[in-house]
Design an enzyme around this catalytic site. Sequence first.
Site, short mmCIF file in Angstrom:
data_model
loop_
_atom_site.label_atom_id
_atom_site.label_comp_id
_atom_site.label_asym_id
_atom_site.label_seq_id
_atom_site.Cartn_x
_atom_site.Cartn_y
_atom_site.Cartn_z
N GLU A 80 0.94 -0.94 -0.29
CA GLU A 80 -0.15 0.76 0.25
C GLU A 80 0.73 1.22 -0.08
O GLU A 80 1.74 0.84 0.14
CB GLU A 80 -0.60 0.35 1.67
CG GLU A 80 -2.02 -0.40 1.07
CD GLU A 80 -3.41 0.16 0.62
OE1 GLU A 80 -2.56 0.66 -0.64
OE2 GLU A 80 -4.63 0.01 -0.24
N ARG A 118 -7.71 1.28 13.38
CA ARG A 118 -5.71 1.63 12.54
C ARG A 118 -6.38 3.18 11.45
O ARG A 118 -6.71 3.05 11.05
CB ARG A 118 -5.74 0.14 12.28
CG ARG A 118 -6.15 0.18 10.89
CD ARG A 118 -5.18 -1.22 10.31
NE ARG A 118 -4.85 -1.92 9.44
CZ ARG A 118 -5.45 -1.26 8.30
NH1 ARG A 118 -4.80 0.16 7.67
NH2 ARG A 118 -6.16 -2.43 6.89
N GLU A 156 -9.15 -5.19 11.65
CA GLU A 156 -9.95 -6.09 10.67
C GLU A 156 -10.01 -7.25 11.80
O GLU A 156 -10.96 -8.22 11.57
CB GLU A 156 -8.43 -7.05 9.92
CG GLU A 156 -8.09 -5.86 8.73
CD GLU A 156 -7.01 -4.33 9.03
OE1 GLU A 156 -6.70 -5.08 7.96
OE2 GLU A 156 -6.88 -4.54 10.12
N ASN A 189 -9.99 5.34 2.11
CA ASN A 189 -9.46 4.72 0.91
C ASN A 189 -8.20 5.80 0.45
O ASN A 189 -8.14 6.74 1.03
CB ASN A 189 -9.82 3.69 1.16
CG ASN A 189 -8.65 2.46 0.30
OD1 ASN A 189 -7.74 2.59 0.74
ND2 ASN A 189 -9.39 1.58 0.69
N ASP A 201 -9.84 1.40 -4.33
CA ASP A 201 -9.41 1.48 -3.64
C ASP A 201 -8.57 3.17 -3.59
O ASP A 201 -8.43 3.84 -3.26
CB ASP A 201 -7.72 0.39 -3.49
CG ASP A 201 -7.77 0.09 -2.42
OD1 ASP A 201 -6.65 0.51 -1.38
OD2 ASP A 201 -7.41 -1.38 -1.52
#
Length: 324
Positions: A21, A112, A132, A167, A221
């Site tokens: 990322e 987060r 997650e 995102n 994304d």
Amino acid sequence: MQSVDYTVEALASSPISQLGEGPIWDEGTQSLYYVDIHEGSIHRYDYQQGKTFSATIDHLPPPISFVFLVEGRPDQFVLGTGDSLSLISWDGRSAKGTFVQKVAALGQRSVRFNDGKVDQRGRLYTGTMLREELGDVFRQAKGTLYRFEGRIGGSFYEQKHGIAISNGITWDASGGKFYYVDSSALDVKEFNVDGEGNLADERVLIDFSVQGGRSPGYVGDGMTSDLDGNLYVACWCGSRVLKIDVRAARIVKEIWLPVPQITSVAFGGPQLDELFVTTAATNMYSSSKIEGLDHKQPPGSGALFRVTGLGVKGRGSPKFVLKD
């Protein structure tokens, strides 16, 4: 059928990232920096050498969500670490970096940081998502989009709440228009930016959920833009990057890659005319918004890719301005 007028290559030196990322281009060193969120590592692809150097940071476990160079501080970077921003030192070659100090923290341990970008004035815009391990990240809109002015111990200024997965972020050339992806929303939103950096006048620029009259099978994304103002949106579970004409509010090109989990994009190279694409080897994110998810990842998933021949140029990545 769209004719292919570009070339895609996997960079052989790049490590396989569980969740690659946050690519940013450094014109000074001719390097691309990015992170592996789940491995808690940062990477530097040296363009001239064609080599990738990777490091973990002492005392900073995963997740590490993004990396930004710091203005006026060679070899220092700001990372998104859980719900905090951390200043670290790294020479760009060693296998270990050094934690310097905590810059600021939200104090919200259930979320987060995810994606983030620095604007032309060196301010950080970043958003959060539910961790997650705490549930379905698509269904629980626990995230918030913030602006951070760069002062150590400073405040995070809320820009938008009720976000599932914060995102893609980018701006137009003037910095007056802000474009944003909440992956769960299946769209790109546009905001006006006032003189203080606050976002206003939210509207949907383009809605992926109605393209072709059916579910697209992917979610947006990471994102960047070129000098002509077009947007480039990475598609998780979509094997492609979408080029969007902002003025027409429509998709004008699909850039296909040989792996499904496309995470983010950034322009780089000596002429800023090469599109670097991060990908992921993981398939841990599933949702009703993504139909027919294939749990078998093809070879090359998680590699860093480069796309050439697009005939456009991007902008360099601004550095974060840290204020003592």
